[in-house]
Design an enzyme around this catalytic site. Structure first.
Site, short mmCIF file in Angstrom:
data_model
loop_
_atom_site.label_atom_id
_atom_site.label_comp_id
_atom_site.label_asym_id
_atom_site.label_seq_id
_atom_site.Cartn_x
_atom_site.Cartn_y
_atom_site.Cartn_z
N SER A 194 27.79 101.75 34.83
CA SER A 194 28.33 101.38 33.52
C SER A 194 29.18 100.11 33.52
O SER A 194 29.57 99.64 32.45
CB SER A 194 29.15 102.53 32.94
OG SER A 194 28.29 103.54 32.47
N SER A 222 33.30 104.63 28.11
CA SER A 222 31.97 104.33 28.64
C SER A 222 30.86 104.95 27.79
O SER A 222 30.02 105.70 28.26
CB SER A 222 31.84 104.81 30.09
OG SER A 222 30.80 104.12 30.75
N LYS A 251 28.28 97.33 31.15
CA LYS A 251 28.76 97.22 29.76
C LYS A 251 29.65 95.98 29.56
O LYS A 251 29.79 95.50 28.43
CB LYS A 251 29.50 98.49 29.36
CG LYS A 251 28.60 99.73 29.24
CD LYS A 251 29.41 100.95 28.86
CE LYS A 251 28.53 102.17 28.62
NZ LYS A 251 27.93 102.72 29.85
#
Length: 481
Positions: free
Chosen positions: A126, A312, A129
């Protein structure tokens, strides 16, 4: 015995002292003989040649002055780095980190203080991102809002529910916030449609009988092929469709909630209920130039980014990535992301060579980003260049905010760094990651990215926290040894 001081015997010296004239004549003859012996010997059998007149010397051209080539200047000697003595080598060797990669940079000077495979592109989980957010800020801008529209249908009594890529649109009543505070609500949209329907003389007093669902703004497939399907049922990822409500959660109030296999149908049923129910629901597309009956908009990109980063959220990350690809003209499918995201990131002046983008959330193992890219991007985020301060404001903070404040992060001795690590967490089955900013104990600001990849378990998170706390303790004295 011989006396070495006796008078020397008479010889040539005594003779020449008694006959000085003979010495002068003989000495001259001797010199002549020594100087001319070769010539006399060589020419003894031949007569002396007559002298040959010497021709007048011709004038020589004046030489052209030439400038010697410049001597090569020695290369500038690079400034010597200071000797740093604070090592985290033992922490980097922690077996819980499995295949470890990482880089740490002094955010002010740009000097790389620590590097282990920092130039190698690898899966990010993640942490990706951060790139999705930076690309969205560049292409969409912080004030962009996704719009959901309802238009008049092609047949009597029909309306078309057109998805504009707002995956946060909520079926909760207005004033009752879903997991996405500030989201648009279906009841607001339905009220606009009913008012417009009654205001039109052609439809006033007639019922809305059918609802067409248009989700064509995003292309198929709705599920990225490399994702594990269990993420849908475990409640971490919906199918990515342009029309859905609450990120297609069973519970609109819970971040982790099972998703359905028909998000478009779920959204249609929820909207039909808001219009009074009993409608015939179909799939299709809106007629060109159809009259708009109502529209609602998402929260702005600046808000969406912070909602995506702090906990997240995969849904918002995929929404931002797809909208970035559409607005940039690269396409409306997953495959468009690999051109759209790196192209948008080029505006920040950091080399994107080797970056591979398979999705917007980081769930895919096929994503690849070197830690060195993240350390450079985070220098700009920390400096709040352009609109990148939005990302800094959305980062989890150790011990205080978001996914770095959970009970299993920065605990024990690592709590010394509480409040000092602002970073994006990452976790997939094949890796744990963390990247962001460390405000070190000595006052130095560091940017960092660490990956624990391969055969990892949940305790990799604690090993990542431990080495990150090591960065905090070392500050600018961090050694690469």
């Amino acid at each position: 015995m011989t006396d070495v001081t006796a008078t020397p015997r008479a010889g040539f010296g005594s003779f020449f002292r008694r006959h000085p004239r003979a010495w002068a004549i003989g000495g001259g003859a001797l010199v002549f003989a020594l100087l001319g012996t070769g010539a006399v010997v060589a020419g003894a059998a031949a007569p002396e040649p007559s002298p040959t007149p010497v021709a007048a010397a011709s004038a020589s051209p004046t030489p052209t002055a030439t400038t010697p080539p410049p001597r090569p200047a020695p290369a500038a000697v690079p400034a010597a780095s200071r000797l740093r003595t604070c090592s985290v080598a033992d922490l980097a060797a922690d077996p819980r980190l499995a295949d470890f990669q990482g880089q740490v940079v002094n955010a002010t000077t740009g000097e790389v203080l620590f590097d282990r495979g920092g130039q190698t592109p690898s899966r990010t989980a993640s942490v990706l991102k951060l790139l999705t957010s930076a690309a969205a800020l560049q292409v969409l801008g912080p004030d962009y809002r996704a719009t959901t529209t309802v238009v008049k249908g092609a047949t009597p009594g029909s309306v078309v529910f057109v998805g504009g890529g707002d995956l946060t649109l909520s079926r909760t009543p207005s004033g009752d916030e879903s997991v996405y505070p500030g989201a648009a609500h279906l009841d607001d949209l339905a009220a606009q449609v009913e008012a417009a329907w009654e205001a039109d003389p052609a439809t006033a007093g007639t019922p809305i009988t059918s609802l067409v669902l248009d989700s064509s703004y995003f292309a198929d497939p709705a599920w990225e092929p490399s994702w594990n399907r269990k993420e849908l049922f475990d409640g971490y990822m919906p199918e990515i469709t342009a029309l859905q409500v609450d990120g297609d959660r069973d519970s609109p109030y819970d971040s982790t909630s099972e998703r359905s296999e028909d998000p478009v149908g779920r959204a249609g049923e929820a909207f039909a209920d808001e219009l009074g129910g009993g409608l015939d629901i179909q799939r299709g597309t809106a007629p060109a130039g159809a009259a708009v009956l109502g529209q609602v908009q998402s929260a702005p990109v600046s808000t969406l980014i912070q909602q995506a980063l702090v906990v997240s959220d995969n849904t918002i990350a995929e929404m931002l990535a797809r909208l970035t690809a559409i607005v940039s003209g690269d396409g409306n499918s997953f495959s468009a992301l690999n051109s759209a995201i790196p192209k948008a990131l080029q505006a920040y002046g950091i080399d994107t060579t080797g970056i591979v983008i398979a999705d917007g959330s980081g769930l895919s193992d096929n994503n690849a980003v070197p830690p060195s890219y993240l350390t450079q991007l985070m220098r700009k985020v920390n400096a709040r260049e352009g609109t990148l301060g939005v990302i800094l404001d959305g980062l989890p903070i150790s011990g205080e905010k978001g996914s770095l404040s959970y009970s299993d992060r920065f605990t024990g001795a690592n709590s010394d760094a509480d409040g000092a690590v602002w970073a994006k967490t990452g976790w997939i089955d094949t890796g744990y990651t963390l990247a962001g900013v460390v405000y070190a104990q000595d006052g130095t600001t560091l940017t960092f990215a660490v990956y624990a990849l391969g055969d990892v378990s949940d305790d990799a998170k604690q090993a990542i926290d431990t080495i990150t706390t090591g960065f905090w303790r070392c500050g600018d004295n961090l050694s690469n040894n």
